[in-house]
Design an enzyme around this catalytic site. Structure first.
Site, short mmCIF file in Angstrom:
data_model
loop_
_atom_site.label_atom_id
_atom_site.label_comp_id
_atom_site.label_asym_id
_atom_site.label_seq_id
_atom_site.Cartn_x
_atom_site.Cartn_y
_atom_site.Cartn_z
CE LYS A 1 -4.00 -2.37 2.06
NZ LYS A 1 -5.09 -2.06 3.22
CE1 TYR B 1 -9.53 -3.26 0.12
CE2 TYR B 1 -8.86 -0.88 -0.72
CZ TYR B 1 -8.48 -2.24 -0.12
OH TYR B 1 -7.23 -2.28 0.42
NE ARG C 1 -6.48 -12.70 4.44
CZ ARG C 1 -6.97 -11.34 4.35
NH1 ARG C 1 -6.52 -10.74 3.52
NH2 ARG C 1 -7.90 -10.87 5.10
CB THR D 1 -8.18 -6.00 9.06
OG1 THR D 1 -8.64 -7.18 8.34
CG2 THR D 1 -8.20 -4.56 8.40
NE ARG E 1 -2.72 -6.14 6.60
CZ ARG E 1 -4.11 -6.46 6.24
NH1 ARG E 1 -4.84 -7.56 7.08
NH2 ARG E 1 -4.56 -6.23 5.07
CG ASN F 1 -4.21 -2.81 6.81
OD1 ASN F 1 -3.61 -2.19 5.55
ND2 ASN F 1 -5.28 -3.65 6.73
CG HIS G 1 -5.23 -6.33 -0.89
ND1 HIS G 1 -6.38 -6.44 -0.34
CD2 HIS G 1 -5.15 -6.99 -1.93
CE1 HIS G 1 -6.86 -7.51 -0.95
NE2 HIS G 1 -6.21 -8.03 -1.99
CD GLU H 1 -8.13 -9.72 -4.41
OE1 GLU H 1 -7.01 -9.83 -3.82
OE2 GLU H 1 -9.13 -9.44 -3.38
P1 ADP Z 1 -8.15 -7.16 4.90
O1 ADP Z 1 -7.26 -5.96 4.20
O2 ADP Z 1 -7.38 -7.76 6.18
O3 ADP Z 1 -8.53 -8.26 3.81
P2 ADP Z 1 -10.84 -5.86 4.32
O4 ADP Z 1 -10.95 -6.42 3.19
O5 ADP Z 1 -12.16 -6.22 5.50
O6 ADP Z 1 -9.57 -6.46 5.33
O7 ADP Z 1 -10.64 -4.20 4.35
C1 ADP Z 1 -9.99 -3.79 3.26
C2 ADP Z 1 -9.11 -2.57 3.88
O8 ADP Z 1 -9.96 -1.51 4.39
C3 ADP Z 1 -8.06 -2.89 5.19
O9 ADP Z 1 -6.92 -3.42 4.66
C4 ADP Z 1 -8.11 -1.57 5.78
O10 ADP Z 1 -7.22 -0.84 5.09
C5 ADP Z 1 -9.47 -1.01 5.52
N1 ADP Z 1 -10.41 -1.11 6.50
C6 ADP Z 1 -11.06 -2.30 6.89
N2 ADP Z 1 -12.05 -2.07 8.11
C7 ADP Z 1 -11.72 -0.88 8.51
C8 ADP Z 1 -11.99 -0.08 9.38
N3 ADP Z 1 -12.99 -0.68 10.43
N4 ADP Z 1 -11.43 1.23 9.60
C9 ADP Z 1 -10.75 1.50 8.76
N5 ADP Z 1 -10.27 1.00 7.64
C10 ADP Z 1 -10.62 -0.31 7.57
#
Ligand code: ADP
Length: 156
Positions: free
Chosen positions: A9, A49, A85, A91, A102, A112, A115, A126
């Site tokens: 990111k 997203y 993963r 997350t 992370r 974080n 992705h 993807e």
């Molecule tokens: P991951 O990246 O762990 O698979 P998600 O697909 O749920 O998680 O979310 C995509 C991205 O959106 C996360 O990596 C994070 O950057 C952001 N995100 C998710 N939930 C939140 C939240 N509650 N507050 C702020 N950012 C969030």
């Protein structure tokens, strides 16, 4: 062998963590099959997203993903999706175990670092979203017999 998508990111690029994160995948024994820097736009982020489009923080995460270029990687290996993963951690960086990317490199839920695809089906979708076919490379690696047993290689 399975392939998965990793996006370093904007935060990882700006903070100078790209090399260190990629190095973790290499040291683990995963193979880099594709790698490039790009800027993400609104349209690709709406798609990527889509599962978060109704969340209040959706505009904020899109802005964060467009704040600087990202580096997209195609990472390959046996069970690459679940291995990567696991290496990513959950997350929220503050909750992610030490030893994960992370957990070691972040303090935020949103910021974080990476992705990574969460299922083999999503990895296929993807990878097609971010790479053209000729940007992903299949090549033999002479170290393979030192990374895998013969039965693992034939199953992979
Ligand atoms: P991951 O990246 O762990 O698979 P998600 O697909 O749920 O998680 O979310 C995509 C991205 O959106 C996360 O990596 C994070 O950057 C952001 N995100 C998710 N939930 C939140 C939240 N509650 N507050 C702020 N950012 C969030």
């Amino acid at each position: 062998m399975e392939r998965t998508l990793v996006i370093l990111k904007p935060g990882a690029v700006i903070r100078g963590l790209a090399g260190e994160v990629i190095s973790r995948f290499e040291k683990k024994g995963l193979q880099i099959a594709g790698l490039k820097m790009m800027r993400l736009d609104d349209a690709v982020l709406d798609e990527h997203y889509a599962h978060l489009k109704d969340k209040p923080f959706f505009p904020r995460i899109k802005a964060s993903m467009m704040a600087a270029p990202v580096i997209v990687c195609c990472v390959e290996g046996l069970d690459a999706v679940s291995v990567v993963r696991e290496m990513t951690g959950c997350t929220n960086c503050r909750k992610a175990p030490v030893g994960t990317i992370r957990g070691d490199f972040g303090m935020s839920m949103q910021e974080n670092v990476v992705h990574t695809s969460d299922s083999p089906e999503n990895a296929v979708t993807e990878l097609a979203r971010f790479f053209k076919e000729d940007e992903i490379f299949t090549y033999d690696n002479p170290l393979k017999p030192f990374r895998y047993s013969s039965d693992e290689m034939s199953n992979g």
